[in-house]
Design a protein around this motif. Structure first.
Motif, PDB file in Angstrom:
ATOM      1  N   LYS A  49       0.296  -0.723   0.265  1.00 35.37           N
ATOM      2  CA  LYS A  49       0.408  -0.314  -0.071  1.00 35.37           C
ATOM      3  C   LYS A  49       0.626   1.137   0.122  1.00 35.37           C
ATOM      4  O   LYS A  49       2.029   1.389   0.514  1.00 35.37           O
ATOM      5  CB  LYS A  49      -0.552  -0.094   1.540  1.00 35.37           C
ATOM      6  N   MET A  50       0.581   1.823  -0.621  1.00 36.06           N
ATOM      7  CA  MET A  50       1.347   3.550  -0.692  1.00 36.06           C
ATOM      8  C   MET A  50       0.422   4.677  -0.113  1.00 36.06           C
ATOM      9  O   MET A  50      -0.723   4.739  -0.063  1.00 36.06           O
ATOM     10  CB  MET A  50       0.654   4.164  -2.561  1.00 36.06           C
ATOM     11  N   VAL A  51       1.170   5.011   0.782  1.00 32.45           N
ATOM     12  CA  VAL A  51       0.935   5.994   2.198  1.00 32.45           C
ATOM     13  C   VAL A  51       1.326   7.746   2.157  1.00 32.45           C
ATOM     14  O   VAL A  51       2.389   7.158   1.658  1.00 32.45           O
ATOM     15  CB  VAL A  51       1.027   4.993   3.442  1.00 32.45           C
ATOM     16  N   TYR A  52       0.128   8.290   2.201  1.00 33.26           N
ATOM     17  CA  TYR A  52       0.301   9.856   1.956  1.00 33.26           C
ATOM     18  C   TYR A  52      -0.382  10.298   2.670  1.00 33.26           C
ATOM     19  O   TYR A  52      -1.458  10.259   3.296  1.00 33.26           O
ATOM     20  CB  TYR A  52       1.005  10.037   0.270  1.00 33.26           C
ATOM     21  N   GLU A  53       0.025  12.365   2.368  1.00 31.95           N
ATOM     22  CA  GLU A  53      -0.741  12.911   2.783  1.00 31.95           C
ATOM     23  C   GLU A  53      -0.949  14.119   2.028  1.00 31.95           C
ATOM     24  O   GLU A  53       0.176  14.274   1.053  1.00 31.95           O
ATOM     25  CB  GLU A  53      -0.118  13.855   4.358  1.00 31.95           C
ATOM     26  N   ILE A  54      -1.826  15.061   2.056  1.00 33.96           N
ATOM     27  CA  ILE A  54      -2.216  16.238   1.745  1.00 33.96           C
ATOM     28  C   ILE A  54      -2.430  17.367   2.699  1.00 33.96           C
ATOM     29  O   ILE A  54      -3.388  16.826   3.543  1.00 33.96           O
ATOM     30  CB  ILE A  54      -3.570  15.666   0.400  1.00 33.96           C
ATOM     31  N   ALA A  55      -1.740  18.342   2.157  1.00 27.62           N
ATOM     32  CA  ALA A  55      -1.875  19.388   2.816  1.00 27.62           C
ATOM     33  C   ALA A  55      -3.742  19.630   3.053  1.00 27.62           C
ATOM     34  O   ALA A  55      -4.242  19.863   2.555  1.00 27.62           O
ATOM     35  CB  ALA A  55      -1.702  21.059   2.235  1.00 27.62           C
ATOM     36  N   GLY A  56      -4.004  20.349   4.430  1.00 27.97           N
ATOM     37  CA  GLY A  56      -4.866  20.395   4.630  1.00 27.97           C
ATOM     38  C   GLY A  56      -5.653  21.788   3.938  1.00 27.97           C
ATOM     39  O   GLY A  56      -6.685  21.394   3.296  1.00 27.97           O
ATOM     40  N   LEU A  57      -5.188  22.674   3.078  1.00 29.15           N
ATOM     41  CA  LEU A  57      -5.345  23.898   2.920  1.00 29.15           C
ATOM     42  C   LEU A  57      -5.803  23.535   1.061  1.00 29.15           C
ATOM     43  O   LEU A  57      -6.282  24.116   0.987  1.00 29.15           O
ATOM     44  CB  LEU A  57      -4.256  25.097   3.164  1.00 29.15           C
ATOM     45  N   ILE A  58      -4.585  22.647   1.224  1.00 26.26           N
ATOM     46  CA  ILE A  58      -5.124  22.171   0.003  1.00 26.26           C
ATOM     47  C   ILE A  58      -6.462  21.534  -0.180  1.00 26.26           C
ATOM     48  O   ILE A  58      -7.463  21.594  -1.392  1.00 26.26           O
ATOM     49  CB  ILE A  58      -4.067  21.462  -0.835  1.00 26.26           C
ATOM     50  N   ASN A  59      -6.571  20.115   0.490  1.00 24.79           N
ATOM     51  CA  ASN A  59      -7.819  19.863   0.346  1.00 24.79           C
ATOM     52  C   ASN A  59      -8.985  20.751   0.835  1.00 24.79           C
ATOM     53  O   ASN A  59      -9.826  20.342  -0.392  1.00 24.79           O
ATOM     54  CB  ASN A  59      -7.668  18.718   1.749  1.00 24.79           C
ATOM     55  N   ALA A  60      -8.925  21.867   1.737  1.00 22.60           N
ATOM     56  CA  ALA A  60     -10.107  22.836   1.915  1.00 22.60           C
ATOM     57  C   ALA A  60     -10.123  23.557   0.426  1.00 22.60           C
ATOM     58  O   ALA A  60     -11.676  23.681  -0.133  1.00 22.60           O
ATOM     59  CB  ALA A  60      -9.388  23.477   3.079  1.00 22.60           C
ATOM     60  N   ALA A  61      -9.290  23.446  -0.450  1.00 20.91           N
ATOM     61  CA  ALA A  61      -9.105  25.020  -1.093  1.00 20.91           C
ATOM     62  C   ALA A  61     -10.333  23.405  -2.053  1.00 20.91           C
ATOM     63  O   ALA A  61     -10.951  24.577  -3.244  1.00 20.91           O
ATOM     64  CB  ALA A  61      -8.004  25.226  -2.165  1.00 20.91           C
ATOM     65  N   LEU A  62      -9.600  21.892  -2.697  1.00 14.95           N
ATOM     66  CA  LEU A  62     -10.156  21.541  -3.447  1.00 14.95           C
ATOM     67  C   LEU A  62     -11.527  20.581  -3.400  1.00 14.95           C
ATOM     68  O   LEU A  62     -11.842  21.004  -4.411  1.00 14.95           O
ATOM     69  CB  LEU A  62      -9.081  20.545  -3.502  1.00 14.95           C
ATOM     70  N   GLN A  63     -11.860  21.580  -1.962  1.00 14.49           N
ATOM     71  CA  GLN A  63     -13.439  21.236  -1.846  1.00 14.49           C
ATOM     72  C   GLN A  63     -13.956  21.816  -2.287  1.00 14.49           C
ATOM     73  O   GLN A  63     -15.903  21.763  -2.483  1.00 14.49           O
ATOM     74  CB  GLN A  63     -14.174  20.942   0.019  1.00 14.49           C
ATOM     75  N   ASN A  64     -13.831  22.782  -3.148  1.00 12.71           N
ATOM     76  CA  ASN A  64     -15.102  23.883  -3.745  1.00 12.71           C
ATOM     77  C   ASN A  64     -15.517  23.176  -4.657  1.00 12.71           C
ATOM     78  O   ASN A  64     -16.423  23.776  -5.402  1.00 12.71           O
ATOM     79  CB  ASN A  64     -14.012  25.688  -3.885  1.00 12.71           C
ATOM     80  N   PHE A  65     -14.482  22.606  -5.641  1.00 13.12           N
ATOM     81  CA  PHE A  65     -14.832  22.197  -6.483  1.00 13.12           C
ATOM     82  C   PHE A  65     -16.494  21.256  -6.582  1.00 13.12           C
ATOM     83  O   PHE A  65     -17.133  20.485  -7.259  1.00 13.12           O
ATOM     84  CB  PHE A  65     -13.715  21.175  -6.884  1.00 13.12           C
ATOM     85  N   SER A  66     -16.182  19.726  -5.130  1.00 11.89           N
ATOM     86  CA  SER A  66     -17.158  18.821  -4.783  1.00 11.89           C
ATOM     87  C   SER A  66     -16.403  18.986  -3.564  1.00 11.89           C
ATOM     88  O   SER A  66     -15.805  18.541  -3.222  1.00 11.89           O
ATOM     89  CB  SER A  66     -17.810  17.674  -6.194  1.00 11.89           C
ATOM     90  N   SER A  67     -18.069  18.306  -2.429  1.00 11.81           N
ATOM     91  CA  SER A  67     -17.491  18.295  -1.375  1.00 11.81           C
ATOM     92  C   SER A  67     -17.489  16.586  -1.600  1.00 11.81           C
ATOM     93  O   SER A  67     -16.514  16.108  -0.380  1.00 11.81           O
ATOM     94  CB  SER A  67     -18.406  18.023  -0.427  1.00 11.81           C
ATOM     95  N   HIS A  68     -17.742  15.929  -2.271  1.00 10.21           N
ATOM     96  CA  HIS A  68     -16.873  14.526  -2.667  1.00 10.21           C
ATOM     97  C   HIS A  68     -16.307  14.110  -2.778  1.00 10.21           C
ATOM     98  O   HIS A  68     -16.107  14.245  -4.485  1.00 10.21           O
ATOM     99  CB  HIS A  68     -18.649  13.651  -3.158  1.00 10.21           C
ATOM    100  N   ILE A  69     -14.917  14.381  -2.317  1.00 13.24           N
ATOM    101  CA  ILE A  69     -13.733  14.196  -2.707  1.00 13.24           C
ATOM    102  C   ILE A  69     -12.414  13.417  -2.793  1.00 13.24           C
ATOM    103  O   ILE A  69     -13.429  13.370  -1.284  1.00 13.24           O
ATOM    104  CB  ILE A  69     -12.841  15.513  -2.780  1.00 13.24           C
ATOM    105  N   LYS A  70     -12.081  12.221  -3.499  1.00 15.19           N
ATOM    106  CA  LYS A  70     -11.395  11.617  -2.585  1.00 15.19           C
ATOM    107  C   LYS A  70     -10.187  11.676  -3.468  1.00 15.19           C
ATOM    108  O   LYS A  70      -9.489  12.765  -4.662  1.00 15.19           O
ATOM    109  CB  LYS A  70     -11.853   9.880  -3.477  1.00 15.19           C
ATOM    110  N   PHE A  71      -8.670  11.330  -2.727  1.00 13.67           N
ATOM    111  CA  PHE A  71      -7.772  11.724  -3.772  1.00 13.67           C
ATOM    112  C   PHE A  71      -6.679   9.959  -4.034  1.00 13.67           C
ATOM    113  O   PHE A  71      -6.727   8.695  -3.626  1.00 13.67           O
ATOM    114  CB  PHE A  71      -6.119  12.091  -2.978  1.00 13.67           C
ATOM    115  N   LYS A  72      -6.183  10.039  -5.020  1.00 19.72           N
ATOM    116  CA  LYS A  72      -4.969   8.728  -5.205  1.00 19.72           C
ATOM    117  C   LYS A  72      -3.841   9.522  -5.773  1.00 19.72           C
ATOM    118  O   LYS A  72      -3.557  10.553  -5.905  1.00 19.72           O
ATOM    119  CB  LYS A  72      -5.877   8.283  -6.429  1.00 19.72           C
ATOM    120  N   HIS A  73      -2.708   8.778  -5.378  1.00 17.13           N
ATOM    121  CA  HIS A  73      -1.897   8.891  -5.795  1.00 17.13           C
ATOM    122  C   HIS A  73      -1.486   8.899  -7.059  1.00 17.13           C
ATOM    123  O   HIS A  73      -2.090   7.981  -7.661  1.00 17.13           O
ATOM    124  CB  HIS A  73      -1.101   7.946  -4.789  1.00 17.13           C
TER     125      HIS A  73
END
Length: 273
Positions: A123-147
């Protein structure tokens, strides 16, 4: 930041875009320091019907949440489109590969993510910065990240299967990825920073030497943000004799991607299919 610092450098739409965009859309984004690539597929078919590319000026980057928000504000069709979900890959994201049974304990205050990978049996484990995540939530609250390397693995597992002793070099902004096969199995997958084409030559030669591959013999595939009439490709050709462009295994001739060179966006199409 003023809006003119972001320019729409490419745009492709399906013929029935005005009708389809009123239905549920699935959004997919690939983001690097200077580029924001956005693709939309319909709810019924996983065929890309919209593709947009936004590019930043040299002194700006998408590690700044305000720049992500500016992109969202400039895409007018998002205002009346119904978004089912939003999948995002952010290039040059540090990661670890762990066995599936191990837990990841590190937490730097970011958005924790885990991608299971059968191709590397881990498994590949990683983190996404909280402020980046918050900005991307404007596109959709149904968000998921892939590496990004997950998208690349999904694509090459189908595209180049089975491979024996070969290497893939996937180029993006200021960095590149290496996938190396030995005896039919993936032995190495990683991302490396790149300031000049010689950086790619160095890491590719080092990887091939480590796994006893021969630069003048074993196949080197090239994909991503590179063309044959470029300094990058010309430089690689001086050191690797058996070199050619890779092709997307999926979506090569589907939807808007039929207008895009087939060796581009392996990581993006790898999470759409």
């Amino acid at each position: 930041m003023t809006l003119q610092n972001i320019s729409l450098s490419a745009s492709f739409y399906a013929n029935d875009w005005e009708i389809v965009r009123k239905e549920k859309l699935h959004l997919f984004a690939e983001i690097d320091e200077r580029n924001f690539y956005l693709c939309a597929t319909s709810d019924e078919k996983k065929v890309p019907i919209c593709f947009e590319q936004f590019a930043l000026s040299q002194h700006q980057n998408f590690n700044q949440p305000d720049n992500i928000l500016s992109v969202h504000q400039q895409i007018n069709w998002l205002k009346d489109a119904v978004i089912a979900d939003f999948t995002v890959m952010i290039q040059n994201t540090p990661f670890q590969i762990l066995p599936n049974e191990l837990n990841w304990l590190t937490n730097n205050g970011g958005w924790q993510c885990t991608d299971l990978q059968t191709a590397i049996e881990g498994k590949m484990v990683y983190e996404i910065a909280g402020l980046i995540n918050a900005a991307l939530q404007n596109f959709s609250s149904h968000i998921k990240f892939k590496h990004p390397l997950s998208g690349l693995l999904n694509q090459v597992s189908a595209m180049l299967k089975p491979l024996s002793d070969e290497v893939l070099c996937n180029v993006h902004q200021n960095a590149f990825d290496i996938v190396l096969w030995k005896n039919g199995k993936i032995q190495l997958i990683n991302s490396y920073p790149m300031a000049t084409p010689e950086d790619a030559v160095y890491f590719l030669q080092l990887a091939m030497q480590q796994y006893e591959l021969i630069p003048n013999k074993n196949q080197l595939f090239v994909s991503g943000e590179v063309i044959q009439q470029s300094l990058f490709f010309t430089t690689l050709s001086k050191f690797f004799r058996n070199i050619e462009f890779a092709n997307r295994a999926t979506m090569q001739q589907q939807g808007v991607f039929k207008n895009i060179l087939p060796h581009r966006f392996l990581t993006l199409t790898g999470i759409i299919s």
